[in-house]
Design an enzyme around this catalytic site. Structure first.
Site, PDB file in Angstrom:
ATOM      1  N   LYS A  10       0.841  -1.204   0.000  1.00 23.13           N
ATOM      2  CA  LYS A  10       0.000   0.000   0.000  1.00 23.13           C
ATOM      3  C   LYS A  10       0.887   1.270   0.000  1.00 23.13           C
ATOM      4  O   LYS A  10       2.106   1.180   0.221  1.00 23.13           O
ATOM      5  CB  LYS A  10      -0.924  -0.043   1.224  1.00 23.13           C
ATOM      6  CG  LYS A  10      -1.937  -1.207   1.199  1.00 23.13           C
ATOM      7  CD  LYS A  10      -2.874  -1.144   2.404  1.00 23.13           C
ATOM      8  CE  LYS A  10      -3.880  -2.274   2.384  1.00 23.13           C
ATOM      9  NZ  LYS A  10      -4.849  -2.205   3.511  1.00 23.13           N
ATOM     10  N   TYR A  50     -12.492  -2.540  -3.294  1.00 20.75           N
ATOM     11  CA  TYR A  50     -13.050  -2.555  -1.939  1.00 20.75           C
ATOM     12  C   TYR A  50     -14.580  -2.609  -1.917  1.00 20.75           C
ATOM     13  O   TYR A  50     -15.194  -2.197  -0.932  1.00 20.75           O
ATOM     14  CB  TYR A  50     -12.533  -1.342  -1.149  1.00 20.75           C
ATOM     15  CG  TYR A  50     -11.107  -1.511  -0.669  1.00 20.75           C
ATOM     16  CD1 TYR A  50     -10.713  -2.646   0.048  1.00 20.75           C
ATOM     17  CD2 TYR A  50     -10.149  -0.522  -0.910  1.00 20.75           C
ATOM     18  CE1 TYR A  50      -9.409  -2.794   0.498  1.00 20.75           C
ATOM     19  CE2 TYR A  50      -8.835  -0.667  -0.457  1.00 20.75           C
ATOM     20  CZ  TYR A  50      -8.477  -1.799   0.254  1.00 20.75           C
ATOM     21  OH  TYR A  50      -7.191  -1.949   0.714  1.00 20.75           O
ATOM     22  N   ARG A  86      -1.149 -14.470   3.748  1.00 21.41           N
ATOM     23  CA  ARG A  86      -1.970 -13.878   4.838  1.00 21.41           C
ATOM     24  C   ARG A  86      -1.169 -13.911   6.143  1.00 21.41           C
ATOM     25  O   ARG A  86      -1.158 -12.938   6.897  1.00 21.41           O
ATOM     26  CB  ARG A  86      -3.277 -14.660   5.058  1.00 21.41           C
ATOM     27  CG  ARG A  86      -4.332 -14.509   4.013  1.00 21.41           C
ATOM     28  CD  ARG A  86      -4.926 -13.141   3.949  1.00 21.41           C
ATOM     29  NE  ARG A  86      -5.948 -12.879   4.936  1.00 21.41           N
ATOM     30  CZ  ARG A  86      -6.677 -11.759   4.932  1.00 21.41           C
ATOM     31  NH1 ARG A  86      -6.479 -10.815   4.010  1.00 21.41           N
ATOM     32  NH2 ARG A  86      -7.594 -11.544   5.840  1.00 21.41           N
ATOM     33  N   ARG A 103       2.809  -6.481   9.207  1.00 19.68           N
ATOM     34  CA  ARG A 103       2.051  -5.459   9.949  1.00 19.68           C
ATOM     35  C   ARG A 103       2.529  -5.349  11.397  1.00 19.68           C
ATOM     36  O   ARG A 103       2.598  -4.253  11.960  1.00 19.68           O
ATOM     37  CB  ARG A 103       0.566  -5.790   9.894  1.00 19.68           C
ATOM     38  CG  ARG A 103      -0.031  -5.536   8.514  1.00 19.68           C
ATOM     39  CD  ARG A 103      -1.402  -6.179   8.397  1.00 19.68           C
ATOM     40  NE  ARG A 103      -2.090  -5.795   7.163  1.00 19.68           N
ATOM     41  CZ  ARG A 103      -3.197  -6.400   6.740  1.00 19.68           C
ATOM     42  NH1 ARG A 103      -3.719  -7.398   7.432  1.00 19.68           N
ATOM     43  NH2 ARG A 103      -3.782  -6.007   5.628  1.00 19.68           N
ATOM     44  N   ASN A 113      -1.938   0.031   6.982  1.00 23.69           N
ATOM     45  CA  ASN A 113      -1.419  -1.257   7.479  1.00 23.69           C
ATOM     46  C   ASN A 113      -0.525  -1.979   6.455  1.00 23.69           C
ATOM     47  O   ASN A 113      -0.452  -3.191   6.421  1.00 23.69           O
ATOM     48  CB  ASN A 113      -2.547  -2.138   8.031  1.00 23.69           C
ATOM     49  CG  ASN A 113      -3.580  -2.480   6.991  1.00 23.69           C
ATOM     50  OD1 ASN A 113      -3.461  -2.080   5.834  1.00 23.69           O
ATOM     51  ND2 ASN A 113      -4.592  -3.221   7.373  1.00 23.69           N
ATOM     52  N   HIS A 116      -1.900  -5.241   1.434  1.00 21.61           N
ATOM     53  CA  HIS A 116      -3.174  -5.933   1.221  1.00 21.61           C
ATOM     54  C   HIS A 116      -2.832  -7.343   0.778  1.00 21.61           C
ATOM     55  O   HIS A 116      -1.911  -7.533  -0.012  1.00 21.61           O
ATOM     56  CB  HIS A 116      -3.997  -5.258   0.119  1.00 21.61           C
ATOM     57  CG  HIS A 116      -5.019  -6.187  -0.453  1.00 21.61           C
ATOM     58  ND1 HIS A 116      -6.218  -6.419   0.165  1.00 21.61           N
ATOM     59  CD2 HIS A 116      -4.982  -7.010  -1.533  1.00 21.61           C
ATOM     60  CE1 HIS A 116      -6.890  -7.335  -0.528  1.00 21.61           C
ATOM     61  NE2 HIS A 116      -6.161  -7.707  -1.564  1.00 21.61           N
ATOM     62  N   GLU A 127      -9.190 -10.230  -7.759  1.00 26.52           N
ATOM     63  CA  GLU A 127      -8.277  -9.094  -7.608  1.00 26.52           C
ATOM     64  C   GLU A 127      -7.217  -9.090  -8.713  1.00 26.52           C
ATOM     65  O   GLU A 127      -6.898  -8.035  -9.265  1.00 26.52           O
ATOM     66  CB  GLU A 127      -7.632  -9.150  -6.220  1.00 26.52           C
ATOM     67  CG  GLU A 127      -8.676  -8.871  -5.145  1.00 26.52           C
ATOM     68  CD  GLU A 127      -8.236  -9.235  -3.729  1.00 26.52           C
ATOM     69  OE1 GLU A 127      -7.094  -9.690  -3.543  1.00 26.52           O
ATOM     70  OE2 GLU A 127      -9.060  -9.046  -2.812  1.00 26.52           O
TER      71      GLU A 127
END
Ligand SMILES: Nc1nc2c(ncn2[C@@H]2O[C@H](COP(=O)(O)OP(=O)(O)OP(=O)(O)O)[C@@H](O)[C@H]2O)c(=O)[nH]1
Ligand SMILES: [Mg+2]
Length: 142
Positions: A10, A50, A86, A103, A113, A116, A127
């Protein structure tokens, strides 16, 4: 299961100059990078990405943040890629994210954060097709 996932650094991750560290964490796992690019997300694309959060109280902050600067999109492929990535990212709220996760090590704010990551194989495919053209993705790299 052999699968693809999508990770995006991000705008805060790019600004903090930790692209290299994030890539090196990714490379420590047995996953292959099959596409990667830097780009600026438009408001239109942010709203598509989103979609599931539309109407929530944090939605507007989320959209404004993701279009606030360049991002890096990365497609990864390998056994259990979704889960591995993840886990590498850590919990959504940085205050709950463990040290050793991206994170947990770098983020303080739930909006900012750092990364993504796709939450399932199905989200990953959606995505990936939102962010990449088929010609930008490597095939048969093994
Ligand atoms: N302010 C605020 N932001 C939130 C909250 N829940 C989620 N977000 C933001 O919205 C993003 C997407 O939320 P989720 O998809 O539920 O979380 P996630 O899958 O861990 O995070 P992503 O990988 O960014 O999609 C998160 O990364 C947060 O930045 C919340 O309760 N408050
Ligand atoms: Mg999510």
């Amino acid at each position: 299961m052999f699968e693809q996932t999508f990770l995006m650094i991000k705008p805060d991750g790019v600004k903090k100059k930790i692209i290299g560290d994030i890539l090196s964490r990714i490379e420590q796992k047995e996953l292959d990078i099959i596409a990667m690019k830097m780009f600026q997300i438009t408001r239109e694309l942010a709203e598509i990405h989103y979609e599931e959060h539309r109407g929530k109280e944090f939605y507007e902050d989320l959209i404004k943040f993701i279009i606030s600067g360049p991002v890096i999109g990365i497609i990864l492929e390998g056994e259990d890629a979704v889960k591995i990535i993840r886990n590498l990212a850590g919990k959504t709220n940085p205050k709950e994210a463990e040290y050793g996760t991206i994170r947990g090590d770098y983020a303080f704010d739930i909006t900012k954060n750092i990364v993504h990551t796709s939450d399932s194989r199905i989200s990953a495919q959606r995505e990936i097709s939102n962010f990449f053209k088929k010609t930008e993705i490597l095939n048969n790299i093994k």
